[in-house]
Design an enzyme around this catalytic site. Sequence first.
Site, short mmCIF file in Angstrom:
data_model
loop_
_atom_site.label_atom_id
_atom_site.label_comp_id
_atom_site.label_asym_id
_atom_site.label_seq_id
_atom_site.Cartn_x
_atom_site.Cartn_y
_atom_site.Cartn_z
N ARG A 217 0.71 -1.25 -0.04
CA ARG A 217 0.08 -0.11 0.01
C ARG A 217 0.82 1.52 0.11
O ARG A 217 0.42 2.14 -0.64
CB ARG A 217 -1.01 -0.02 1.21
CG ARG A 217 -1.97 -1.09 0.99
CD ARG A 217 -3.37 -0.82 2.05
NE ARG A 217 -2.84 -1.43 3.29
CZ ARG A 217 -3.20 -2.90 3.85
NH1 ARG A 217 -3.80 -3.58 3.14
NH2 ARG A 217 -2.80 -3.17 4.75
N PHE A 232 -11.30 -4.06 -5.64
CA PHE A 232 -11.23 -5.38 -4.38
C PHE A 232 -10.73 -4.59 -3.24
O PHE A 232 -9.69 -5.11 -2.71
CB PHE A 232 -10.46 -6.41 -4.75
CG PHE A 232 -10.74 -7.09 -6.12
CD1 PHE A 232 -11.79 -8.21 -5.98
CD2 PHE A 232 -10.16 -6.75 -7.34
CE1 PHE A 232 -12.18 -8.80 -7.26
CE2 PHE A 232 -10.65 -7.37 -8.58
CZ PHE A 232 -11.31 -8.35 -8.73
N ASP A 253 -15.76 -2.63 -4.09
CA ASP A 253 -15.77 -4.08 -3.46
C ASP A 253 -17.32 -4.84 -3.30
O ASP A 253 -18.19 -3.89 -3.45
CB ASP A 253 -15.46 -4.15 -1.96
CG ASP A 253 -14.67 -5.38 -1.47
OD1 ASP A 253 -13.59 -5.55 -1.39
OD2 ASP A 253 -15.74 -6.34 -1.09
N SER A 254 -17.38 -5.74 -3.57
CA SER A 254 -18.56 -6.71 -3.75
C SER A 254 -19.27 -6.99 -2.19
O SER A 254 -20.20 -7.40 -2.13
CB SER A 254 -18.41 -8.11 -4.30
OG SER A 254 -17.64 -8.98 -3.98
N ALA A 281 -16.14 -6.23 -9.25
CA ALA A 281 -15.02 -5.52 -9.90
C ALA A 281 -15.20 -5.80 -11.49
O ALA A 281 -15.05 -4.78 -12.00
CB ALA A 281 -13.66 -6.07 -9.25
N ASP A 301 -6.62 -6.03 -6.37
CA ASP A 301 -6.02 -6.97 -5.27
C ASP A 301 -7.28 -8.21 -5.12
O ASP A 301 -7.95 -7.99 -3.96
CB ASP A 301 -5.92 -6.04 -3.92
CG ASP A 301 -5.38 -7.07 -2.70
OD1 ASP A 301 -4.95 -8.15 -3.03
OD2 ASP A 301 -5.42 -6.59 -1.68
N CYS A 341 -2.91 -13.41 -4.42
CA CYS A 341 -2.46 -14.10 -3.31
C CYS A 341 -2.56 -15.79 -3.51
O CYS A 341 -2.73 -16.30 -2.41
CB CYS A 341 -3.23 -13.48 -2.12
SG CYS A 341 -4.97 -13.62 -2.37
#
Length: 397
Positions: A217, A232, A253-254, A281, A301, A341
């Site tokens: 970040r 995200f 974001d969802s 997204a 992300d 990730c």
Amino acid sequence: MDALERRIPVTPRQVSVTPKGLRWWRTGHPWIYRDDIAKGDKSSAGELVRVVGPAGDVLGQYFFNPASKIALRLVSRDDAPVDRGVWEARLRAAIAYRQRVVRDSTAYRLIASEADGFPGLIVDRYGDVLVLQGTSLGIERLMPLLLELLQEAMHPTAIVARNDLAIRALEGLPREAALAAGERPGPIEIQEGPCRFMVDVWTGQKTGWYLDQRENRLAAARVARGRALDAFSYQGAFACHLARSAESVVAVDSSEAAVAKIAEHAALNGLANVTPVHAKAFDYLKRADQDGARFDTIVLDPPAFAKAKTDVPAATRGYKELNLRALKLLTPGGHLITCSCSHNLDEPAFLDLLRAAAADAGRTVRVVESRTQALDHPILLTLPESKYLKCYILEAA
Ligand code: SAH
């Protein structure tokens, strides 16, 4: 010797591995799989056992859980007793390491499982509060001792056990979040470089915050400018950092619960240029393109698309599509900070799909920085699973 020490058996029981298990052990990997066990008494489940090869040579001491696919987790390479002093020394080393590598933040990962010598234990620090997650039966059995050591060394006002993760079921462990020590904490204010955030350690994703992205970040904020998009976003962590140098930031974001926190975090940081958006997204990127919107800075992300090896082909297509869409929306000279990730999708595979996305977008793309998880999430060389986060800062001509 106190009651806790007596719980650690003086003479460990023995488990033997097959020739294939021995060959795997030679690679240095700290796990031995259930299929590679030749002989092991199920009644030793949860104990620290001595593991021997087919010829009887000692391979080390391991946490044993015959109910788990990862049946053996390395605790010590030698035969010396693993007593209270050993665990205390490992904790001291973990604390000293964070003192060296964590800068300007009151929230960080204090214990990162195997990488700190505690197989199946995560401990995150949020100011005066510690939040732990146990994912092995061996660690679960040691919990009274570990809580005592953490209290002695850190003097936290509370220790919260966020043991509500699904993977605990793989070890036959119950799932629940509970107060393990101290007083039940409310939301905790943390500082992360120049930003502040409120973390709810009871309901937040992971243990409340994506600590592994902290350094990324800060790196993203260094290149951010103009119109920025944080896809995200979770609770707006990247968005707030970007907003300090960008003109405006859209944070998507969802999760409705997550999006609700984005405005709070922007306000807490005195930022009036962050717009939270509750959307998927992919849909947002598609619509933005149709509307002719362009961005100078984009962060991607996403959650792990490849949770299992079998997900890799579909995940690869998903990541590629996402990055292609983002690259198409970037202005000339714009930056894409793109992450994955999924440890099942390794670094070369991630680079390959980024290459394909750049080619399809017809853009010339420079790698400005190649990054990974924050230093308080150390990577164990012989445990490839411990290097899971990839983060590239790209610049598109
Ligand atoms: N960037 C965040 C962490 C993101 S984790 C940080 O630094 O704190 C991944 C996030 O993606 C989660 O918040 C999850 O709610 C969200 N998410 C999952 N699927 C999504 C989708 N299809 N569209 C948008 N957000 C999604």
